[in-house]
Design an enzyme around this catalytic site. Structure first.
Site, PDB file in Angstrom:
ATOM      1  CE1 TYR A 164       3.637 -12.969  19.849  1.00  0.00           C
ATOM      2  CE2 TYR A 164       5.970 -12.367  19.798  1.00  0.00           C
ATOM      3  CZ  TYR A 164       4.630 -12.009  19.852  1.00  0.00           C
ATOM      4  OH  TYR A 164       4.294 -10.676  19.906  1.00  0.00           O
TER       5      TYR A 164
ATOM      6  CE  LYS B  54       3.146 -10.910  16.482  1.00  0.00           C
ATOM      7  NZ  LYS B  54       1.847 -10.280  16.197  1.00  0.00           N
TER       8      LYS B  54
ATOM      9  CB  SER C 213       6.778  -8.920  17.033  1.00  0.00           C
ATOM     10  OG  SER C 213       7.706  -8.989  18.095  1.00  0.00           O
TER      11      SER C 213
HETATM   12  P1  NAI Z   1      -2.276  -8.437  24.531  1.00  0.00           P
HETATM   13  O1  NAI Z   1      -2.221  -9.889  24.835  1.00  0.00           O
HETATM   14  O2  NAI Z   1      -2.613  -7.479  25.627  1.00  0.00           O
HETATM   15  O3  NAI Z   1      -3.288  -8.104  23.358  1.00  0.00           O
HETATM   16  C1  NAI Z   1      -3.773  -9.035  22.488  1.00  0.00           C
HETATM   17  C2  NAI Z   1      -5.282  -8.805  22.346  1.00  0.00           C
HETATM   18  O4  NAI Z   1      -5.749  -9.719  21.363  1.00  0.00           O
HETATM   19  C3  NAI Z   1      -6.063  -9.079  23.643  1.00  0.00           C
HETATM   20  O5  NAI Z   1      -7.007  -8.040  23.869  1.00  0.00           O
HETATM   21  C4  NAI Z   1      -6.749 -10.414  23.359  1.00  0.00           C
HETATM   22  O6  NAI Z   1      -7.994 -10.565  24.035  1.00  0.00           O
HETATM   23  C5  NAI Z   1      -6.935 -10.326  21.852  1.00  0.00           C
HETATM   24  N1  NAI Z   1      -7.097 -11.637  21.214  1.00  0.00           N
HETATM   25  C6  NAI Z   1      -6.402 -12.782  21.466  1.00  0.00           C
HETATM   26  N2  NAI Z   1      -6.865 -13.773  20.690  1.00  0.00           N
HETATM   27  C7  NAI Z   1      -7.854 -13.244  19.924  1.00  0.00           C
HETATM   28  C8  NAI Z   1      -8.705 -13.769  18.927  1.00  0.00           C
HETATM   29  N3  NAI Z   1      -8.641 -15.062  18.557  1.00  0.00           N
HETATM   30  N4  NAI Z   1      -9.594 -12.937  18.340  1.00  0.00           N
HETATM   31  C9  NAI Z   1      -9.680 -11.642  18.709  1.00  0.00           C
HETATM   32  N5  NAI Z   1      -8.905 -11.081  19.661  1.00  0.00           N
HETATM   33  C10 NAI Z   1      -8.008 -11.882  20.260  1.00  0.00           C
HETATM   34  O7  NAI Z   1      -0.865  -8.101  23.899  1.00  0.00           O
HETATM   35  P2  NAI Z   1      -0.140  -6.722  23.494  1.00  0.00           P
HETATM   36  O8  NAI Z   1       1.107  -6.635  24.266  1.00  0.00           O
HETATM   37  O9  NAI Z   1      -1.092  -5.586  23.544  1.00  0.00           O
HETATM   38  O10 NAI Z   1       0.221  -7.052  21.980  1.00  0.00           O
HETATM   39  C11 NAI Z   1      -0.622  -6.655  20.919  1.00  0.00           C
HETATM   40  C12 NAI Z   1      -0.008  -7.064  19.603  1.00  0.00           C
HETATM   41  O11 NAI Z   1       1.313  -6.538  19.496  1.00  0.00           O
HETATM   42  C13 NAI Z   1       0.124  -8.579  19.397  1.00  0.00           C
HETATM   43  O12 NAI Z   1      -0.006  -8.849  17.997  1.00  0.00           O
HETATM   44  C14 NAI Z   1       1.558  -8.845  19.828  1.00  0.00           C
HETATM   45  O13 NAI Z   1       2.035 -10.035  19.239  1.00  0.00           O
HETATM   46  C15 NAI Z   1       2.233  -7.605  19.258  1.00  0.00           C
HETATM   47  N6  NAI Z   1       3.492  -7.206  19.857  1.00  0.00           N
HETATM   48  C16 NAI Z   1       3.604  -7.022  21.201  1.00  0.00           C
HETATM   49  C17 NAI Z   1       4.796  -6.593  21.748  1.00  0.00           C
HETATM   50  C18 NAI Z   1       4.964  -6.386  23.229  1.00  0.00           C
HETATM   51  O14 NAI Z   1       6.113  -6.327  23.696  1.00  0.00           O
HETATM   52  N7  NAI Z   1       3.872  -6.227  23.995  1.00  0.00           N
HETATM   53  C19 NAI Z   1       5.967  -6.310  20.884  1.00  0.00           C
HETATM   54  C20 NAI Z   1       5.729  -6.520  19.476  1.00  0.00           C
HETATM   55  C21 NAI Z   1       4.526  -6.945  18.990  1.00  0.00           C
END
Ligand code: NAI
Length: 216
Positions: free
Chosen positions: A150, A154, A140
């Site tokens: 967080y 990353k 990220s």
């Molecule tokens: P999100 O919270 O919707 O997705 C995360 C997913 O990981 C969820 O489906 C959740 O159930 C799952 N999860 C959480 N803990 C888990 C575990 N222990 N084992 C298996 N699955 C698990 O978030 P989003 O926005 O889709 O982000 C996805 C990725 O992108 C993350 O790594 C986040 O840090 C990264 N990211 C997000 C940004 C944003 O602005 N949304 C920007 C840059 C990176």
């Protein structure tokens, strides 16, 4: 129209029950991949897998035994593994706190999912990439900013990517990371206070969030 460039390839996407991971899963399936949706959220994960004709495996990326079970279920279903996207993280609904004050247990849990989870799943999966493969870790832009534990995780993902790329290159496994900027997902909408969102968008070159929808 699908390019078919992933035809016959088996790719695991962790955290694919929603948000960016779901976008990856749907995009890869559209390009022909057998996609394995690995998440803790069974209801949403099963729905994504059913929509794309893939496999859902309940997985906790922070638990090495669960990661092993994910790899075994993937091989049992598809025979081998070509790709892994380490996307899962505690992001949606995360505590907005600081490394200096966050409850220790919460800090450790966050690091065990957001940093160690990518290592645990990679350890379980790479022995099955017998023909070589590709691993993509989800970093990220938070890695380069003041963004609490967080961002610390990353930044760790970036270094882990370098370590793993060096260790696994000899096995013909490429390891890379992607560092998206702020992206419009349900998790961002619920986690980030509205005022903070406005300031974040103002600071972005395109003055809008990224999106996670697969290209059509
Ligand atoms: P999100 O919270 O919707 O997705 C995360 C997913 O990981 C969820 O489906 C959740 O159930 C799952 N999860 C959480 N803990 C888990 C575990 N222990 N084992 C298996 N699955 C698990 O978030 P989003 O926005 O889709 O982000 C996805 C990725 O992108 C993350 O790594 C986040 O840090 C990264 N990211 C997000 C940004 C944003 O602005 N949304 C920007 C840059 C990176």
């Amino acid at each position: 129209m699908s390019s078919g460039r992933f035809d016959g390839k088996t790719i695991i996407v962790t955290g694919a029950a929603g948000g960016i991971g779901e976008g990856y899963a749907r995009g890869l399936a559209e390009e022909g991949a057998n996609v394995v949706v690995a998440d803790l959220n069974d209801e949403a994960g099963e729905k994504v897998a059913a929509d794309i004709g893939g496999l859902y495996v309940h997985t906790d990326v922070s638990d090495p035994e669960s990661a092993e079970a994910l790899a075994a279920a993937t091989v049992a279903c598809y025979g081998t593994i070509h790709g892994l996207v380490n996307n899962a993280a505690i992001y949606g609904g995360m505590k907005l706190d600081f490394p200096i004050t966050a409850p220790w247990d919460y800090y450790k849990k966050s690091m065990s999912v957001n940093l160690d989870g990518a290592l645990a799943v990679t350890r379980a999966v790479y022995p099955h990439m017998k023909e070589g493969g590709a691993i993509v870790n989800q970093s990220s832009t938070a890695a380069y900013l003041y963004s609490g534990f967080y961002g610390l995780a990353k930044a760790g993902i970036n270094n882990l990517t370098f370590q793993l790329a060096t260790e696994l290159g000899g096995n013909n496994i490429r390891v890379n990371a992607i560092a998206p900027g702020p992206t419009d997902t349900e998790a961002t909408r619920t986690t980030t206070p509205e005022e903070m969102v406005k300031d974040m968008v103002k600071a972005l070159p395109l003055k809008r969030f990224g999106t996670s929808a697969p290209a059509s």
